[in-house]
Design a protein around this motif. Sequence first.
Motif, PDB file in Angstrom:
ATOM      1  N   TRP A 385       0.747  -1.752   0.011  1.00 25.73           N
ATOM      2  CA  TRP A 385       0.029  -0.149   0.266  1.00 25.73           C
ATOM      3  C   TRP A 385       1.027   1.408   0.478  1.00 25.73           C
ATOM      4  O   TRP A 385       0.621   2.072  -0.241  1.00 25.73           O
ATOM      5  CB  TRP A 385      -1.148   0.375   1.495  1.00 25.73           C
ATOM      6  CG  TRP A 385      -0.517   0.275   2.434  1.00 25.73           C
ATOM      7  CD1 TRP A 385       0.405  -0.525   3.422  1.00 25.73           C
ATOM      8  CD2 TRP A 385       0.223   1.583   3.069  1.00 25.73           C
ATOM      9  NE1 TRP A 385       0.757  -0.131   4.856  1.00 25.73           N
ATOM     10  CE2 TRP A 385       0.856   1.340   4.444  1.00 25.73           C
ATOM     11  CE3 TRP A 385      -0.348   2.730   2.950  1.00 25.73           C
ATOM     12  CZ2 TRP A 385       1.330   2.010   5.498  1.00 25.73           C
ATOM     13  CZ3 TRP A 385       0.342   3.716   3.628  1.00 25.73           C
ATOM     14  CH2 TRP A 385       1.385   3.273   4.694  1.00 25.73           C
ATOM     15  N   ASP A 413      -7.719  10.324  -5.206  1.00 32.83           N
ATOM     16  CA  ASP A 413      -9.268   9.817  -4.182  1.00 32.83           C
ATOM     17  C   ASP A 413      -8.493   8.194  -3.987  1.00 32.83           C
ATOM     18  O   ASP A 413      -8.543   7.040  -4.906  1.00 32.83           O
ATOM     19  CB  ASP A 413      -9.914   9.010  -5.573  1.00 32.83           C
ATOM     20  CG  ASP A 413     -11.235   8.637  -4.308  1.00 32.83           C
ATOM     21  OD1 ASP A 413     -11.240   8.338  -2.763  1.00 32.83           O
ATOM     22  OD2 ASP A 413     -12.426   8.616  -4.993  1.00 32.83           O
ATOM     23  N   GLU A 416      -9.863   5.531  -2.402  1.00 32.15           N
ATOM     24  CA  GLU A 416     -10.268   4.288  -3.204  1.00 32.15           C
ATOM     25  C   GLU A 416      -9.131   3.046  -4.210  1.00 32.15           C
ATOM     26  O   GLU A 416      -9.666   2.520  -4.603  1.00 32.15           O
ATOM     27  CB  GLU A 416     -11.271   4.534  -4.696  1.00 32.15           C
ATOM     28  CG  GLU A 416     -11.697   4.325  -5.650  1.00 32.15           C
ATOM     29  CD  GLU A 416     -12.706   3.250  -5.808  1.00 32.15           C
ATOM     30  OE1 GLU A 416     -12.586   2.051  -5.722  1.00 32.15           O
ATOM     31  OE2 GLU A 416     -13.078   3.488  -4.392  1.00 32.15           O
ATOM     32  N   ALA A 417      -7.752   3.350  -4.379  1.00 30.05           N
ATOM     33  CA  ALA A 417      -6.381   3.496  -5.037  1.00 30.05           C
ATOM     34  C   ALA A 417      -6.210   2.207  -3.944  1.00 30.05           C
ATOM     35  O   ALA A 417      -6.242   1.385  -4.221  1.00 30.05           O
ATOM     36  CB  ALA A 417      -5.429   4.106  -5.269  1.00 30.05           C
ATOM     37  N   SER A 419      -8.383   0.682  -1.630  1.00 32.29           N
ATOM     38  CA  SER A 419      -9.662  -0.115  -1.725  1.00 32.29           C
ATOM     39  C   SER A 419      -9.488  -1.051  -2.324  1.00 32.29           C
ATOM     40  O   SER A 419      -8.881  -2.367  -2.896  1.00 32.29           O
ATOM     41  CB  SER A 419     -11.160   0.676  -1.967  1.00 32.29           C
ATOM     42  OG  SER A 419     -11.952  -0.061  -1.659  1.00 32.29           O
ATOM     43  N   ARG A 420      -8.910  -0.203  -4.485  1.00 34.24           N
ATOM     44  CA  ARG A 420      -8.898  -1.419  -5.310  1.00 34.24           C
ATOM     45  C   ARG A 420      -7.607  -2.275  -5.247  1.00 34.24           C
ATOM     46  O   ARG A 420      -7.743  -3.217  -5.573  1.00 34.24           O
ATOM     47  CB  ARG A 420      -8.550  -0.464  -6.530  1.00 34.24           C
ATOM     48  CG  ARG A 420      -9.720  -0.333  -7.167  1.00 34.24           C
ATOM     49  CD  ARG A 420      -9.574   1.129  -8.424  1.00 34.24           C
ATOM     50  NE  ARG A 420      -9.005   1.608  -8.753  1.00 34.24           N
ATOM     51  CZ  ARG A 420      -8.510   2.940  -8.253  1.00 34.24           C
ATOM     52  NH1 ARG A 420      -9.470   3.846  -8.101  1.00 34.24           N
ATOM     53  NH2 ARG A 420      -7.905   4.073  -8.770  1.00 34.24           N
ATOM     54  N   GLN A 421      -6.653  -1.489  -5.129  1.00 38.53           N
ATOM     55  CA  GLN A 421      -5.072  -2.664  -4.310  1.00 38.53           C
ATOM     56  C   GLN A 421      -5.552  -4.146  -3.325  1.00 38.53           C
ATOM     57  O   GLN A 421      -5.353  -4.696  -3.422  1.00 38.53           O
ATOM     58  CB  GLN A 421      -4.046  -1.406  -3.396  1.00 38.53           C
ATOM     59  CG  GLN A 421      -3.430  -2.342  -3.317  1.00 38.53           C
ATOM     60  CD  GLN A 421      -2.017  -1.933  -2.570  1.00 38.53           C
ATOM     61  OE1 GLN A 421      -2.676  -1.832  -1.362  1.00 38.53           O
ATOM     62  NE2 GLN A 421      -1.259  -2.178  -2.797  1.00 38.53           N
ATOM     63  N   GLU A 423      -8.432  -4.551  -2.969  1.00 39.73           N
ATOM     64  CA  GLU A 423      -9.132  -6.210  -3.463  1.00 39.73           C
ATOM     65  C   GLU A 423      -8.637  -6.967  -4.879  1.00 39.73           C
ATOM     66  O   GLU A 423      -9.161  -8.774  -4.915  1.00 39.73           O
ATOM     67  CB  GLU A 423     -10.671  -5.167  -4.194  1.00 39.73           C
ATOM     68  CG  GLU A 423     -11.416  -4.945  -3.289  1.00 39.73           C
ATOM     69  CD  GLU A 423     -12.653  -4.183  -4.142  1.00 39.73           C
ATOM     70  OE1 GLU A 423     -12.229  -3.670  -5.311  1.00 39.73           O
ATOM     71  OE2 GLU A 423     -13.375  -2.958  -3.518  1.00 39.73           O
ATOM     72  N   THR A 424      -7.207  -5.864  -5.180  1.00 40.60           N
ATOM     73  CA  THR A 424      -6.578  -6.690  -6.031  1.00 40.60           C
ATOM     74  C   THR A 424      -5.893  -8.044  -5.412  1.00 40.60           C
ATOM     75  O   THR A 424      -6.619  -9.635  -5.569  1.00 40.60           O
ATOM     76  CB  THR A 424      -6.052  -6.099  -6.778  1.00 40.60           C
ATOM     77  OG1 THR A 424      -7.091  -5.214  -7.444  1.00 40.60           O
ATOM     78  CG2 THR A 424      -4.758  -6.845  -7.836  1.00 40.60           C
ATOM     79  N   ARG A 434      -1.294  -9.509   1.787  1.00 42.98           N
ATOM     80  CA  ARG A 434      -2.163  -8.209   1.532  1.00 42.98           C
ATOM     81  C   ARG A 434      -2.374  -7.683   3.344  1.00 42.98           C
ATOM     82  O   ARG A 434      -2.198  -7.660   4.124  1.00 42.98           O
ATOM     83  CB  ARG A 434      -3.525  -9.333   2.075  1.00 42.98           C
ATOM     84  CG  ARG A 434      -3.701 -11.079   1.180  1.00 42.98           C
ATOM     85  CD  ARG A 434      -4.118 -10.890  -0.070  1.00 42.98           C
ATOM     86  NE  ARG A 434      -4.552 -12.120   0.047  1.00 42.98           N
ATOM     87  CZ  ARG A 434      -3.779 -12.850  -0.926  1.00 42.98           C
ATOM     88  NH1 ARG A 434      -2.479 -12.514  -1.170  1.00 42.98           N
ATOM     89  NH2 ARG A 434      -4.009 -14.508  -0.986  1.00 42.98           N
TER      90      ARG A 434
END
Length: 487
Positions: A385, A413, A416-417, A419-421, A423-424, A434
């Motif tokens: 992250w 944002d 949001e970035a 959060s997307r990471q 999830e990926t 993770r």
Amino acid sequence: MTAELSVDEYRSLLSDALPRAQDADTVQPTLNTLFTPDSHRLALDVDTTVVRGGRGVGKTFWFRSLLDERLRMVAAQEYRIDRLSRLTVAAGYGAALDPDRYPGPASLRTLVESGVEPKDLWTTVLLVVLGQPELLKIRPWKDRVEWVRAHPDDRDRTIADSDRMAQAEGSTRLILFDALEHLHADRREADRLVAGILQLALELRLGTRNIRCKIFIRPDMFDGALLHFPDASKLTTNAASLHWAPANLYGLFFHSLGNQQGQVAARFREVARGWSEPTPSRFLPPSSLRGDEQAQAEAFKAIAGPYMGANFRKGHTYTWLPNHLMDGAEQVSPRSFLNALSEAVEETIARYATHIYAIHHEGIRSGVQSASRIRVREIREDLPWVPVAIEPLEGQQVPIDESSVLELWQEGDLTEALSRQAETLSGGEEGAIRTGPRHPHRYGDLVEELIELGVMRRRKDSRIDLPDVYRIAFSIGRRGGVPKVKA
């Protein structure tokens, strides 16, 4: 007096002493590579349970050195810690696969999914180390854990008997834990597993006199485990950190030069008088090269010249290198330091072969750029992250107002970035770690977390800065600083 080494001799010695691969997973400690900086003495104390350190500072090196009886005896002698010579040492977890002693990552994943409690799991590992006879007859780890849960009296008796036996022998049973970032792909589960190790370590510390754990751990993982086992904070009173001051780094450097094989290394030891050989083929630098910054600076001047350019205004080579490798907490890893010097030698040989010194100052700059690339690659692996948070600053100049950092995150944002990471990663390849920041929605707290990690630092005027070891590879500028790494 012995003549100074020639430039070619220095370059040959440096190339041999500074291998390009400085990976803890592939480098095994030896009598020649064992270096005992004074600042690590507390970490080697038998009663020091938690040893904190980031990537490349020596956690795995000391883990493996303590498992090796000969190296342990050398450390006991040089640190004057008699108890180190009276240990029975075993691994409770490490990077090497050893399924008879402890479960590997695949087995741990299965055990966690089946609902096994971390404390029960690590107690089972302890009893295997202690040689509980009934337990050794069982092969699957899940069955071993179930046996331990079903036989609490045998569990306690095994620990008490082992403690008494060690007392009678005048020794200590020491169980080592390392490579904890590989415990589980899900960071939350890894934190729970670490909390279980800490819980067991505290129980042994309070309940026995002669059975101890030593846990080599990244600071962020220790902090994460506190969320699952708050009492682990009681272990901080006897915790240690693997700190490397500039004098320690240069002491390691000169130690490496003097412990090479061949005539050039022997002549180097003759030039810098005062080397000793307490163990056959293991040479110790004189105290001047081991920890005297002025003497070290003079010796390094003979190798790299005095300045990072034409005069002192460009900086002194001895101080310039560690200053530009420090993170925000003013820590330098020896791996980064040696890698930078290795790259500096290679760059000098390739581009400045006729230079009057063995290392050209531009080679040192290239070495810092190389170390930055490696450090950023490591942090992408350990804390994925962090690059997501730093990349919006690409192209900016530091120091920068904190308000500007927050605006850039808002515009991109960042929440949001992140959060997307997450999830990926949760659906990504096996083995990905993770993890995420503690407060992805609170950008002010995010700055503080990056400061704690040493990725950022706050200047006296409250502006935000990035140390060169991160700034360069992240393509963030600094007026008059080391150039960014070109794509």
